[in-house]
Design a protein around this motif. Sequence first.
Motif, PDB file in Angstrom:
ATOM      1  N   ARG A   1     -16.812   0.423 -55.452  1.00 28.84           N
ATOM      2  CA  ARG A   1     -17.864   1.421 -55.666  1.00 28.84           C
ATOM      3  C   ARG A   1     -17.243   2.818 -55.825  1.00 28.84           C
ATOM      4  O   ARG A   1     -17.662   3.780 -55.197  1.00 28.84           O
ATOM      5  N   THR A   2     -16.257   2.887 -56.741  1.00 34.40           N
ATOM      6  CA  THR A   2     -15.527   4.131 -56.953  1.00 34.40           C
ATOM      7  C   THR A   2     -15.672   4.614 -58.386  1.00 34.40           C
ATOM      8  O   THR A   2     -15.387   3.872 -59.330  1.00 34.40           O
ATOM      9  N   LEU A   3     -16.106   5.848 -58.541  1.00 32.85           N
ATOM     10  CA  LEU A   3     -16.137   6.527 -59.832  1.00 32.85           C
ATOM     11  C   LEU A   3     -14.812   7.253 -60.011  1.00 32.85           C
ATOM     12  O   LEU A   3     -14.334   7.912 -59.087  1.00 32.85           O
ATOM     13  N   ILE A   4     -14.218   7.130 -61.202  1.00 35.76           N
ATOM     14  CA  ILE A   4     -12.945   7.787 -61.492  1.00 35.76           C
ATOM     15  C   ILE A   4     -13.148   8.695 -62.704  1.00 35.76           C
ATOM     16  O   ILE A   4     -13.554   8.226 -63.773  1.00 35.76           O
ATOM     17  N   VAL A   5     -12.891   9.989 -62.520  1.00 37.90           N
ATOM     18  CA  VAL A   5     -13.103  10.962 -63.595  1.00 37.90           C
ATOM     19  C   VAL A   5     -11.832  11.769 -63.822  1.00 37.90           C
ATOM     20  O   VAL A   5     -10.898  11.732 -63.020  1.00 37.90           O
ATOM     21  N   ALA A   6     -11.833  12.517 -64.908  1.00 36.50           N
ATOM     22  CA  ALA A   6     -10.707  13.403 -65.222  1.00 36.50           C
ATOM     23  C   ALA A   6     -11.107  14.841 -64.901  1.00 36.50           C
ATOM     24  O   ALA A   6     -10.753  15.376 -63.855  1.00 36.50           O
ATOM     25  N   ASP A   7     -11.882  15.478 -65.788  1.00 32.85           N
ATOM     26  CA  ASP A   7     -12.276  16.877 -65.584  1.00 32.85           C
ATOM     27  C   ASP A   7     -13.781  17.059 -65.433  1.00 32.85           C
ATOM     28  O   ASP A   7     -14.261  18.196 -65.426  1.00 32.85           O
ATOM     29  N   LEU A   8     -14.532  15.972 -65.336  1.00 29.65           N
ATOM     30  CA  LEU A   8     -15.993  16.088 -65.214  1.00 29.65           C
ATOM     31  C   LEU A   8     -16.353  17.016 -64.058  1.00 29.65           C
ATOM     32  O   LEU A   8     -17.209  17.896 -64.188  1.00 29.65           O
ATOM     33  N   ILE A   9     -15.715  16.808 -62.927  1.00 30.36           N
ATOM     34  CA  ILE A   9     -15.764  17.747 -61.806  1.00 30.36           C
ATOM     35  C   ILE A   9     -14.363  17.775 -61.194  1.00 30.36           C
ATOM     36  O   ILE A   9     -13.547  16.896 -61.454  1.00 30.36           O
ATOM     37  N   PHE A  10     -14.072  18.797 -60.417  1.00 27.76           N
ATOM     38  CA  PHE A  10     -12.861  18.771 -59.611  1.00 27.76           C
ATOM     39  C   PHE A  10     -13.226  19.154 -58.186  1.00 27.76           C
ATOM     40  O   PHE A  10     -14.313  19.667 -57.923  1.00 27.76           O
ATOM     41  N   ASN A  11     -12.330  18.878 -57.232  1.00 23.18           N
ATOM     42  CA  ASN A  11     -12.704  18.973 -55.823  1.00 23.18           C
ATOM     43  C   ASN A  11     -11.563  19.557 -55.003  1.00 23.18           C
ATOM     44  O   ASN A  11     -10.556  18.891 -54.764  1.00 23.18           O
ATOM     45  N   PHE A  12     -11.740  20.819 -54.568  1.00 20.22           N
ATOM     46  CA  PHE A  12     -10.754  21.490 -53.733  1.00 20.22           C
ATOM     47  C   PHE A  12     -11.455  22.077 -52.506  1.00 20.22           C
ATOM     48  O   PHE A  12     -11.700  23.291 -52.445  1.00 20.22           O
TER      49      PHE A  12
END
Length: 232
Positions: free
Chosen positions: A137-148
């Motif tokens: 149940r993992t979504l894998i994205v590139a630049d759709l969002i980023f998280n810092f």
Amino acid sequence: MPTLKNLASDLWMLTYPLKTFGVDLQRNVTVIRLASGNLIIHSTAPFSLADVAAIQLLGKPTWLIDTLLRHDTFASEGRRAFPSATYLAPPGFSVNLPFQTDALVLAPLEWEGEVAIVSIEGASNFGEIALLHRPSRTLIVADLIFNFPGRHGLWTDFVLHMASVGGRHDPGVTVPFKKAITNRAAYVASVEKVLSWDFDRIVVGHGEPIESGGKAKLRAAIEAAGFEEFSG
């Protein structure tokens, strides 16, 4: 040296430095092992011989993929590290490369039931393709969002704030991505497809993985960027 981090059964991540304006935006590589034992390596990086050996211990590197037109920084390094893997990427990815990649338009038949994809329409300059690893149940994205999340020092926090729509980067949409959206309806429809998937975790291309509550956080980040017309 990056180390393989086990996120879930048959799912791993490696993180590499990626400096921009003196800030490490990170390049995350996700490794998915299918039931067959074949591996999908999501994103390229400056893989060392030790990295390649560690990945090969997990299974057979069968597919090497990049899911963003702008993610060709380490494409040549990825090709050299895994020369026998089928290299899949958005159409047009290899225009400026010394080798060809196969267009990732539909998920290979071998992924059926385990990994799904959807193209994020409306921002053709990015050509983003999102992946879902169903078993974890993992979504894998590139630049759709980023998280810092958290604090990272004055300069890093300043750059992240300036690069994020509304200053939000935990998670957030970047200013360049929002500016690249030329077809709002197509973008929203694509995100709705992603939100219809069953996922909880998100592995982002840049930043820390979102271990839980990913669907709600993705929706909130995109709504905060000014897109509030979701049907679900």
